[in-house]
Each structure stands twice: as C-alpha cells, then as structure tokens.
Design a protein around this motif. Structure first.
Motif, mmCIF file in Angstrom:
data_model
loop_
_atom_site.group_PDB
_atom_site.id
_atom_site.type_symbol
_atom_site.label_atom_id
_atom_site.label_comp_id
_atom_site.label_asym_id
_atom_site.label_seq_id
_atom_site.Cartn_x
_atom_site.Cartn_y
_atom_site.Cartn_z
ATOM 1 N N GLU A 1 -3.863 4.143 -10.099
ATOM 2 C CA GLU A 1 -4.056 4.937 -8.886
ATOM 3 C C GLU A 1 -5.368 4.584 -8.183
ATOM 4 O O GLU A 1 -5.470 4.673 -6.967
ATOM 5 C CB GLU A 1 -4.031 6.420 -9.239
ATOM 6 N N TYR B 1 2.081 8.936 -10.382
ATOM 7 C CA TYR B 1 1.089 8.592 -11.401
ATOM 8 C C TYR B 1 0.963 9.727 -12.415
ATOM 9 O O TYR B 1 1.139 10.903 -12.088
ATOM 10 C CB TYR B 1 -0.272 8.333 -10.755
ATOM 11 N N THR C 1 2.727 1.684 -3.422
ATOM 12 C CA THR C 1 1.895 2.158 -4.536
ATOM 13 C C THR C 1 1.316 3.542 -4.263
ATOM 14 O O THR C 1 1.005 4.273 -5.201
ATOM 15 C CB THR C 1 0.746 1.176 -4.825
ATOM 16 N N TYR C 2 1.178 3.910 -3.007
ATOM 17 C CA TYR C 2 0.633 5.225 -2.669
ATOM 18 C C TYR C 2 1.569 6.350 -3.117
ATOM 19 O O TYR C 2 1.119 7.408 -3.552
ATOM 20 C CB TYR C 2 0.395 5.309 -1.157
ATOM 21 N N HIS C 3 2.870 6.129 -3.028
ATOM 22 C CA HIS C 3 3.854 7.174 -3.322
ATOM 23 C C HIS C 3 4.395 7.135 -4.751
ATOM 24 O O HIS C 3 5.379 7.810 -5.044
ATOM 25 C CB HIS C 3 5.016 7.084 -2.330
ATOM 26 N N VAL D 1 -5.229 2.043 -5.172
ATOM 27 C CA VAL D 1 -4.567 2.381 -3.915
ATOM 28 C C VAL D 1 -5.536 2.385 -2.725
ATOM 29 O O VAL D 1 -5.217 1.821 -1.677
ATOM 30 C CB VAL D 1 -3.809 3.723 -4.035
ATOM 31 N N PRO D 2 -6.747 2.976 -2.823
ATOM 32 C CA PRO D 2 -7.650 2.932 -1.667
ATOM 33 C C PRO D 2 -8.051 1.512 -1.254
ATOM 34 O O PRO D 2 -8.242 1.239 -0.069
ATOM 35 C CB PRO D 2 -8.879 3.720 -2.131
ATOM 36 N N PHE E 1 0.832 -1.206 0.000
ATOM 37 C CA PHE E 1 0.000 0.000 0.000
ATOM 38 C C PHE E 1 0.866 1.255 0.000
ATOM 39 O O PHE E 1 0.662 2.169 -0.800
ATOM 40 C CB PHE E 1 -0.934 0.001 1.212
ATOM 41 N N LEU E 2 1.846 1.318 0.895
ATOM 42 C CA LEU E 2 2.709 2.496 0.967
ATOM 43 C C LEU E 2 3.541 2.659 -0.308
ATOM 44 O O LEU E 2 3.774 3.783 -0.761
ATOM 45 C CB LEU E 2 3.618 2.418 2.187
ATOM 46 N N TYR F 1 -6.091 -1.143 -1.449
ATOM 47 C CA TYR F 1 -4.968 -1.662 -0.667
ATOM 48 C C TYR F 1 -4.989 -1.087 0.743
ATOM 49 O O TYR F 1 -4.710 -1.788 1.712
ATOM 50 C CB TYR F 1 -3.635 -1.327 -1.338
ATOM 51 N N GLY F 2 -5.327 0.179 0.863
ATOM 52 C CA GLY F 2 -5.417 0.796 2.185
ATOM 53 C C GLY F 2 -6.542 0.198 3.010
ATOM 54 O O GLY F 2 -6.384 -0.052 4.211
#
Length: 91
Positions: free
Chosen positions: A55, A38, A33-35, A58-59, A30-31, A61-62
């Motif tokens: 993108e 994109y 792919t979050y950073h 990402v939510p 998660f971290l 995964y969170g």
C-alpha cells in the motif's frame, strides 16, 4: 517547410505519443493498485500472478502519474506554440 522544422515537429509528436502511452499505463496501474483490498499490514497478495502489492507504493504511482500529466501538458503547449509560429511565418 524545411527539414529542421519537420524534424522538430516529428520529435515533438514522438515525445507526445511516448508520454501519452506512459501516462495511460501508469494511470491505469495507479488506479488498479489504489483500489486493492489491502490487509492490516498494508499488503495485498495477488494469487493469480503471485505478487505482493504494498500500500505504501500507491502514492508514488500517483505522483509519477501526476508528473507525466504535467509533462504531457507541457509538450502539448510546446507543439501548439511551434505550430502557431510556423503559421505566422507563412502569412
């Protein structure tokens, strides 16, 4: 300690370890792919592995990381309650 209680404690510990590993792996992903940087279409192309990350994923995964954290907390409380009950029965 009887066999049923030992089996319960072993199952709890195994479940704890599995959830902990899943939480760590999912949280790291998660971290990571979050950073990612994109583009305007919400995509990132990883040239090393030839993978396109979206993108919009990402939510999810969170959310799954959060659910795993809640399950990990619940299993930890369950383990502690089982331990306390066993200690109370001995005394």
């Amino acid at each position: 300690m009887n066999i049923g209680r030992m089996l319960l404690r072993s199952t709890q510990f195994l479940l704890f370890v599995i959830l902990l590993l899943l939480f760590i792996f999912n949280g790291y992903f998660f971290l990571k792919t979050y950073h990612l940087p994109y583009n305007e279409e919400g995509r990132y192309f990883d040239e090393e592995y030839s993978i396109v990350h979206h993108e919009q994923s990402v939510p999810m995964y969170g959310f799954s990381t959060f659910i795993l954290l809640l399950l990990l907390i619940w299993v930890t409380k369950w383990m502690l309650n089982t331990k306390r009950k066993a200690e109370n029965n001995l005394s």
